[in-house]
Scaffold this active site. Sequence first.
Site, PDB file in Angstrom:
ATOM      1  N   LYS A  13      26.639  11.396 -10.500  1.00  0.00           N
ATOM      2  CA  LYS A  13      26.268  10.292  -9.613  1.00  0.00           C
ATOM      3  C   LYS A  13      26.795  10.382  -8.070  1.00  0.00           C
ATOM      4  O   LYS A  13      26.311  10.520  -7.157  1.00  0.00           O
ATOM      5  CB  LYS A  13      26.855   8.791 -10.138  1.00  0.00           C
ATOM      6  CG  LYS A  13      26.544   8.545 -11.502  1.00  0.00           C
ATOM      7  CD  LYS A  13      26.892   7.161 -12.015  1.00  0.00           C
ATOM      8  CE  LYS A  13      28.333   7.287 -12.088  1.00  0.00           C
ATOM      9  NZ  LYS A  13      28.905   7.812 -13.181  1.00  0.00           N
ATOM     10  N   ARG A  88      28.953  -2.205 -13.000  1.00  0.00           N
ATOM     11  CA  ARG A  88      29.387  -1.579 -14.614  1.00  0.00           C
ATOM     12  C   ARG A  88      29.560  -2.692 -15.558  1.00  0.00           C
ATOM     13  O   ARG A  88      29.684  -2.223 -16.817  1.00  0.00           O
ATOM     14  CB  ARG A  88      30.771  -1.061 -14.383  1.00  0.00           C
ATOM     15  CG  ARG A  88      30.907   0.347 -14.219  1.00  0.00           C
ATOM     16  CD  ARG A  88      32.289   0.745 -13.769  1.00  0.00           C
ATOM     17  NE  ARG A  88      32.721   2.214 -14.137  1.00  0.00           N
ATOM     18  CZ  ARG A  88      32.897   3.082 -13.339  1.00  0.00           C
ATOM     19  NH1 ARG A  88      32.537   2.796 -11.896  1.00  0.00           N
ATOM     20  NH2 ARG A  88      33.297   4.390 -13.803  1.00  0.00           N
ATOM     21  N   ARG A 127      36.642  19.316 -13.806  1.00  0.00           N
ATOM     22  CA  ARG A 127      36.346  18.693 -12.458  1.00  0.00           C
ATOM     23  C   ARG A 127      37.667  18.810 -11.718  1.00  0.00           C
ATOM     24  O   ARG A 127      38.624  18.632 -12.255  1.00  0.00           O
ATOM     25  CB  ARG A 127      35.882  17.396 -12.698  1.00  0.00           C
ATOM     26  CG  ARG A 127      35.705  16.566 -11.476  1.00  0.00           C
ATOM     27  CD  ARG A 127      34.809  15.457 -11.506  1.00  0.00           C
ATOM     28  NE  ARG A 127      35.146  14.478 -11.981  1.00  0.00           N
ATOM     29  CZ  ARG A 127      34.562  13.234 -12.244  1.00  0.00           C
ATOM     30  NH1 ARG A 127      33.336  13.058 -12.182  1.00  0.00           N
ATOM     31  NH2 ARG A 127      35.509  12.255 -12.912  1.00  0.00           N
ATOM     32  N   ARG A 160      41.543  14.217 -10.843  1.00  0.00           N
ATOM     33  CA  ARG A 160      41.865  13.101 -11.273  1.00  0.00           C
ATOM     34  C   ARG A 160      42.807  12.845 -12.418  1.00  0.00           C
ATOM     35  O   ARG A 160      42.598  13.110 -13.535  1.00  0.00           O
ATOM     36  CB  ARG A 160      40.773  12.290 -11.285  1.00  0.00           C
ATOM     37  CG  ARG A 160      39.947  11.746  -9.799  1.00  0.00           C
ATOM     38  CD  ARG A 160      38.811  11.309 -10.234  1.00  0.00           C
ATOM     39  NE  ARG A 160      38.497  10.365 -11.156  1.00  0.00           N
ATOM     40  CZ  ARG A 160      37.227   9.840 -11.063  1.00  0.00           C
ATOM     41  NH1 ARG A 160      36.192   9.964 -10.646  1.00  0.00           N
ATOM     42  NH2 ARG A 160      37.204   8.709 -12.096  1.00  0.00           N
ATOM     43  N   ARG A 171      37.089   6.086 -21.182  1.00  0.00           N
ATOM     44  CA  ARG A 171      35.910   5.771 -19.913  1.00  0.00           C
ATOM     45  C   ARG A 171      34.811   5.812 -20.740  1.00  0.00           C
ATOM     46  O   ARG A 171      33.919   4.907 -20.495  1.00  0.00           O
ATOM     47  CB  ARG A 171      36.294   6.595 -19.009  1.00  0.00           C
ATOM     48  CG  ARG A 171      37.360   6.229 -18.074  1.00  0.00           C
ATOM     49  CD  ARG A 171      37.822   7.377 -17.177  1.00  0.00           C
ATOM     50  NE  ARG A 171      36.837   7.588 -16.455  1.00  0.00           N
ATOM     51  CZ  ARG A 171      36.790   8.759 -15.459  1.00  0.00           C
ATOM     52  NH1 ARG A 171      37.753   9.904 -15.877  1.00  0.00           N
ATOM     53  NH2 ARG A 171      35.839   8.961 -14.766  1.00  0.00           N
TER      54      ARG A 171
HETATM   55  P1  AMP Z   1      34.705   6.149 -11.120  1.00  0.00           P
HETATM   56  O1  AMP Z   1      35.290   6.991 -10.049  1.00  0.00           O
HETATM   57  O2  AMP Z   1      33.353   5.659 -10.813  1.00  0.00           O
HETATM   58  O3  AMP Z   1      34.766   6.953 -12.229  1.00  0.00           O
HETATM   59  O4  AMP Z   1      35.765   5.004 -11.185  1.00  0.00           O
HETATM   60  C1  AMP Z   1      37.171   5.163 -11.543  1.00  0.00           C
HETATM   61  C2  AMP Z   1      37.711   3.952 -12.214  1.00  0.00           C
HETATM   62  O5  AMP Z   1      37.680   2.659 -11.212  1.00  0.00           O
HETATM   63  C3  AMP Z   1      36.991   3.185 -13.505  1.00  0.00           C
HETATM   64  O6  AMP Z   1      37.415   3.992 -14.685  1.00  0.00           O
HETATM   65  C4  AMP Z   1      37.397   1.564 -13.418  1.00  0.00           C
HETATM   66  O7  AMP Z   1      38.726   1.632 -13.689  1.00  0.00           O
HETATM   67  C5  AMP Z   1      37.380   1.347 -12.028  1.00  0.00           C
HETATM   68  N1  AMP Z   1      35.924   1.077 -11.377  1.00  0.00           N
HETATM   69  C6  AMP Z   1      35.087   1.851 -10.586  1.00  0.00           C
HETATM   70  N2  AMP Z   1      33.943   0.907 -10.332  1.00  0.00           N
HETATM   71  C7  AMP Z   1      34.109  -0.137 -11.166  1.00  0.00           C
HETATM   72  C8  AMP Z   1      33.382  -1.154 -11.345  1.00  0.00           C
HETATM   73  N3  AMP Z   1      32.275  -1.603 -10.785  1.00  0.00           N
HETATM   74  N4  AMP Z   1      33.869  -2.329 -12.347  1.00  0.00           N
HETATM   75  C9  AMP Z   1      35.081  -2.330 -12.717  1.00  0.00           C
HETATM   76  N5  AMP Z   1      36.181  -1.095 -12.653  1.00  0.00           N
HETATM   77  C10 AMP Z   1      35.405  -0.196 -11.856  1.00  0.00           C
END
Ligand code: AMP
Length: 225
Positions: A13, A88, A127, A160, A171
């Site tokens: 994404k 989400r 990654r 990360r 996740r």
């Molecule tokens: P990502 O970089 O999109 O994988 O997001 C990393 C982490 O940020 C996720 O595992 C959640 O803990 C938090 N996070 C990101 N976007 C959201 C969202 N829309 N709602 C809730 N938590 C989020």
Amino acid sequence: MRLVLLGLPGAGKGTQGDMISEKYGIPHISTGNIFRDAVASGVGLGREVNSYISKGELIPDDLTLRVVQERLNQPDCQRGWILDGFPRTVLQARELDRSLAKSGLNVEMACDVRVAQREAIERISNRRICSNCGAVYHLEQHRAEEKGTCDACGGALYRRTDDSEETVRKRLDVYMRQTHPVLHYYARDGRLYSIDGARPIDVVFADVDHYLQHLAEELAVGEAQ
Ligand code: AMP
């Protein structure tokens, strides 16, 4: 143009969001990046969200919605945006629609970038991310020319903390339970477009772009009427 990008962690994404942003000149907004920046800066929001991120859990909806609303109110969002990693939960999707409707706007397209769970795990474990510009590398398929250093800006590459195997499994589980229903939310009224994300980046983008060009044409006709 107002789009949301859906898909498992590791589906690509972020990469597609950057490419769309560059071609269409609208901001790519990653809630994950916003939260990680807050954690890095050590301010109040960062302390609040860190425990959720490190466990692979979702940050509560009310806090997430507040952060997204604040970002969408910025002047660079006037002409549209690409949301990556948001919504989400179905509640987030519904609230986003509700808030946009107040200004006569809506999410025009939800793009689901599909990869198998096995592929997502493989991509995430390989990654690496640039600590300076956020560029994404893969240890085998998209290596940095000089190990550990970003080709684009020379920044140091890092893994990360929530990309560890245990947290990734959590996740993916959270995605299936809380985020997968969001696909149905957008499918119900014909806004969901499904893209096979298990192909080379440029091929995936060609598919995404095909839909976007149609959307841009429709929006232009709508504006002209
Ligand atoms: P990502 O970089 O999109 O994988 O997001 C990393 C982490 O940020 C996720 O595992 C959640 O803990 C938090 N996070 C990101 N976007 C959201 C969202 N829309 N709602 C809730 N938590 C989020």
